[in-house]
Design an enzyme around this catalytic site. Structure first.
Site, PDB file in Angstrom:
ATOM      1  CD  GLU A 162      14.967 -41.663  20.332  1.00 28.79           C
ATOM      2  OE1 GLU A 162      14.237 -42.192  21.196  1.00 28.79           O
ATOM      3  OE2 GLU A 162      14.525 -41.074  19.340  1.00 28.79           O
ATOM      4  CD  GLU A 319      14.565 -43.278  15.512  1.00 26.80           C
ATOM      5  OE1 GLU A 319      13.462 -42.954  16.015  1.00 26.80           O
ATOM      6  OE2 GLU A 319      15.389 -43.976  16.114  1.00 26.80           O
ATOM      7  CD1 TRP A 327       5.979 -42.683  19.822  1.00 26.65           C
ATOM      8  CD2 TRP A 327       5.833 -40.650  20.743  1.00 26.65           C
ATOM      9  NE1 TRP A 327       6.741 -41.813  19.056  1.00 26.65           N
ATOM     10  CE2 TRP A 327       6.670 -40.564  19.605  1.00 26.65           C
ATOM     11  CE3 TRP A 327       5.587 -39.499  21.485  1.00 26.65           C
ATOM     12  CZ2 TRP A 327       7.253 -39.370  19.195  1.00 26.65           C
ATOM     13  CZ3 TRP A 327       6.169 -38.317  21.079  1.00 26.65           C
ATOM     14  CH2 TRP A 327       6.992 -38.265  19.947  1.00 26.65           C
TER      15      TRP A 327
HETATM   16  C1  GLA Z   1      12.154 -43.257  18.963  1.00 23.68           C
HETATM   17  C2  GLA Z   1      12.981 -44.529  18.934  1.00 23.68           C
HETATM   18  C3  GLA Z   1      12.497 -45.555  17.963  1.00 23.68           C
HETATM   19  C4  GLA Z   1      10.994 -45.621  17.956  1.00 23.68           C
HETATM   20  C5  GLA Z   1      10.449 -44.246  17.643  1.00 23.68           C
HETATM   21  C6  GLA Z   1       8.953 -44.219  17.528  1.00 23.68           C
HETATM   22  O1  GLA Z   1      12.652 -42.256  18.216  1.00 23.68           O
HETATM   23  O2  GLA Z   1      14.338 -44.278  18.696  1.00 23.68           O
HETATM   24  O3  GLA Z   1      13.033 -46.806  18.347  1.00 23.68           O
HETATM   25  O4  GLA Z   1      10.537 -46.041  19.190  1.00 23.68           O
HETATM   26  O5  GLA Z   1      10.806 -43.381  18.669  1.00 23.68           O
HETATM   27  O6  GLA Z   1       8.494 -42.929  17.214  1.00 23.68           O
END
Ligand code: GLA
Length: 682
Positions: A162, A319, A327
């Site tokens: 990311e 993902e 979060w």
């Molecule tokens: C992001 C990160 C992951 C994890 C997720 C949690 O997408 O890439 O490593 O922290 O968030 O939602």
């Protein structure tokens, strides 16, 4: 847009040797004792997992001391997965440099705009412009690529994690130096820089390159052109980091595609149009906004944007979550069936792989409350049962892979415009680019018209309708492209506060909207933002858009001067009372529409009905709005993915076979509340 057959780098369109839809998630075995691994792999097989992402945050374990490598544990993990027939998306761990790195190179830490130096103990990028970071990240990547470049389990490389989050801009000394060099490359001369940044204003004139610096916090608003360039520089600096790692992998592990997980639609700090040209396969992370009770629309937007970044080719959902994240302010858990609905919605919009963060829930650390495929409660849990069912369903949908999605409508999306519009001292804080895009997208989603996203300078000729909900910054090339699009017979709908500045955040000659005057037949004399909560009303003028009569609008009005367009609605009250509110202009073989106020998603129905008519589009109006329908087209069959987001059963006129249940129909399928059907055309 017709999908192109080869990605820009010339590698195959998809993962080598992968003949199913991919299913799996991030796998972090290093968080568990080794005896757990065999159990993990057995459970992965039970769930139908085919692909896992490994090693994304493992730098500290793979290189415990500078230049000392320990690959033993990763060798064993990859071999174990390979023996079980599970393929690997191998991460480079460069999103989280180890303690020794920051100890040895404290100057590589990120410095924020207010001068704060960020510490260790979390994750996140080092300064992308630190030469030591670049050297160290390329070195660990090279070691990994040499060791695993021909490992039979590895079918994809996953660089970093990311990019652009949790930090993007860096104001360290390294960044300042790199920014100066970037500006020098972009402008070539100080005269060109002074001109582009408009430094005659507030006495900012530069006579030495050495005096040019990042736009740190200053006594008042900093030059917006300088800030916009710093945003461009930031995206480029991060992209250079990606390209450096990718090139090492291409050299050491030829033939294996390289990706990095985008956050299309949520992370705004990287220009993904530029990034998409550099990856072999587009992959994306998407998390639902729990507070939004219609978050299926945001999901669809993210998926459509990702497919557009992929140029119409298949993409990978790298993902999402099986249930709650950890979060958001309130991490609402997904309810039964929701995970499958989310997954199949991505699939319907072009994903050929559905992966999660993460395989097994972490017991320690900041993400222990995040859901996983294998939750803390283990295999007795509802989530586990649904994870296994989804694996089974995806296996039944194998034939869908490789099929593509066709869209007749494009919405314009330009990160550089968003960066500019988000700066301070704009006419109204109430007019947000994202809110406008979401409203227009939601209208099209409810009307069941599939949407691509496009940059204003892209080839738009394949679309019947192009919508520009928020093109604040429009280059002269973009404006010319849109004008040509209308001339050639396209229907263009432009929303307020567009074509307001050029690439230097400067008002174009001729004033706001001037670059689109030919296409739209209208000019903007004055911007008239409203007081908070104030509303205005429209009155239809003539039969073209009768439904706009008495419609309520808010936030924004404009004083328009007609230059050939016909007003189809005027302001009945408010600061622009009596003046045109919505205009229509026939130009060449096409039509340009302009709306100079903010209409909500219901009011947009009244605006869009005649626009659809001009474009020859047929919205679906006889099915519930929250019934999602999207089609993937294969070489021999089409696949309709229908998702019932409502609380009541609905009948959908469809013929063919539901691949999930085997049911066939020659008329319609009933979808129970919350149900999904994937129907192969007869
Ligand atoms: C992001 C990160 C992951 C994890 C997720 C949690 O997408 O890439 O490593 O922290 O968030 O939602």
């Amino acid at each position: 847009m017709s999908p192109s057959t080869t990605p820009p780098t010339g590698l195959p369109v998809w993962l080598p040797g992968v003949e199913t839809l991919c299913y799996g998630g991030d796998y972090n075995p290093e968080q568990w004792p080794e005896e757990v691994w065999a159990r993990d792999v057995a459970l992965m097989r039970e769930a139908g997992v085919t692909l896992v992402s490994v090693g994304i945050f493992s730098w500290g374990l793979l290189e415990p001391r500078e230049g000392e490598f320990d690959f033993g544990w990763l060798d064993r993990v990859l071999d174990l997965l390979h023996e079980a027939g599970i393929q690997v998306d191998l991460g480079t761990p460069t999103a989280s440099p180890p303690a020794w790195f920051f100890h040895a190179h404290p100057d590589a830490r990120v410095v924020t705009r207010d001068g704060t130096t960020l510490g260790f103990g979390s994750r996140g990028m080092a300064s992308p412009s630190s030469p030591d970071y670049r050297r160290a990240s390329v070195r660990i990547t090279r070691e990994l690529a040499r060791r695993y470049g021909s490992h039979p389990a590895v079918v994809l490389w996953h660089v970093h994690n990311e990019y652009g989050t949790p930090v993007s801009e860096c104001y360290s000394e390294h960044s300042a130096r790199a920014f100066r060099a970037w500006v020098q490359r972009r402008y070539g001369s100080l005269d060109a820089l002074n001109e582009a940044w408009g430094t005659a204003f507030w006495g900012q004139h530069y006579a030495e390159w050495a005096h040019v610096s990042p736009p740190s916090i200053a006594p008042s608003v900093v030059n917006p052109a300088q800030r916009l360039d710093f945003a461009r520089f930031t995206s480029d600096a991060l992209l250079e980091c990606f390209v450096a790692e990718r090139d090492v992998i291409h050299a050491e592990a030829p033939g294996i595609p390289v990706t990095t997980n985008f956050m299309a639609g949520s992370c705004q700090s990287v220009d993904l149009w530029a990034w998409a040209r550099e990856v072999d396969i587009v992959s994306n992370d998407h998390y639902l906004t729990a507070a939004d009770d219609r978050n299926q629309v945001g999901l669809a937007l993210s998926a459509d944007l990702t497919r557009s970044l992929a140029g119409g080719r298949p993409w990978l959902l790298m993902e999402h979550s099986t249930s709650a994240v950890n979060w958001q302010p309130r991490n609402v858990a997904k309810r039964p069936g929701e995970m499958a609905r989310n997954s199949l919605a991505h699939l319907g919009r072009g994903a050929d792989g559905i992966l999660f963060f993460q395989w097994r829930a972490s017991r320690s650390g900041a993400e222990k409350f995040h859901s996983a495929m294998l939750p803390h409660a283990g295999t007795r849990s509802r989530v586990w049962t649904e994870v296994c069912a989804l694996g089974h369903d995806l296996a039944a949908l194998t034939e869908v892979r490789g099929s593509t999605v066709h869209a007749d409508v494009a919405i314009l999306w330009d990160w550089q415009s968003f960066w500019a519009q988000d700066l301070e001292w704009r006419p109204s804080v109430d007019l947000g680019h994202r809110e406008r895009i979401d409203a227009f997208y939601d209208r099209l989603w409810r009307d069941k018209l599939t949407v691509d996203f496009a940059h204003p300078e892209h080839d738009l000729s394949g679309y019947r309708l192009v919508v520009a909900p928020a093109s604040y910054l429009l280059t002269s090339q973009g404006a010319a492209n849109l004008t040509r699009y209308v001339e050639a017979g396209g229907t263009l709908l432009v929303s307020c506060f567009s074509a307001t500045v050029d690439e230097n955040d400067a008002v174009p000659e001729g004033g706001y909207l001037a670059p689109l005057r030919t296409a739209l037949g209208v000019e903007v004399d004055e911007l008239l933002p409203l007081r908070q909560g104030d509303q205005v009303h429209l009155a239809a003028s003539g039969p073209v858009a009768r439904a706009l009569d008495a419609i309520t609008a808010d936030v924004w009005c404009e004083d328009l001067a007609l230059a050939g367009a016909t007003p189809v609605a005027v302001f009945a009250d408010g600061p622009a009372a009596g003046g045109p509110a919505v205009t229509r202009h026939e130009h060449g073989a096409g039509t340009g529409w302009y709306v100079s106020t903010r209409l909500d998603v219901d009011a947009l129905a009244a605006l869009l009905a005649p626009v659809y008519a001009d474009a020859g589009l047929s919205p679906v109006v006889d099915l519930p709005q929250d019934l999602e329908i999207v089609t993937r087209h294969g070489t021999t069959h089409s696949y309709v993915v229908a998702i019932n987001h409502t609380d009541e059963a609905a009948d959908v006129p469809l013929t063919g076979t539901d691949l999930l249940t085997g049911e066939t129909s020659t008329s319609s399928f009933t979808l129970a509340a919350g149900a999904v059907r994937v129907v192969r055309s007869a």
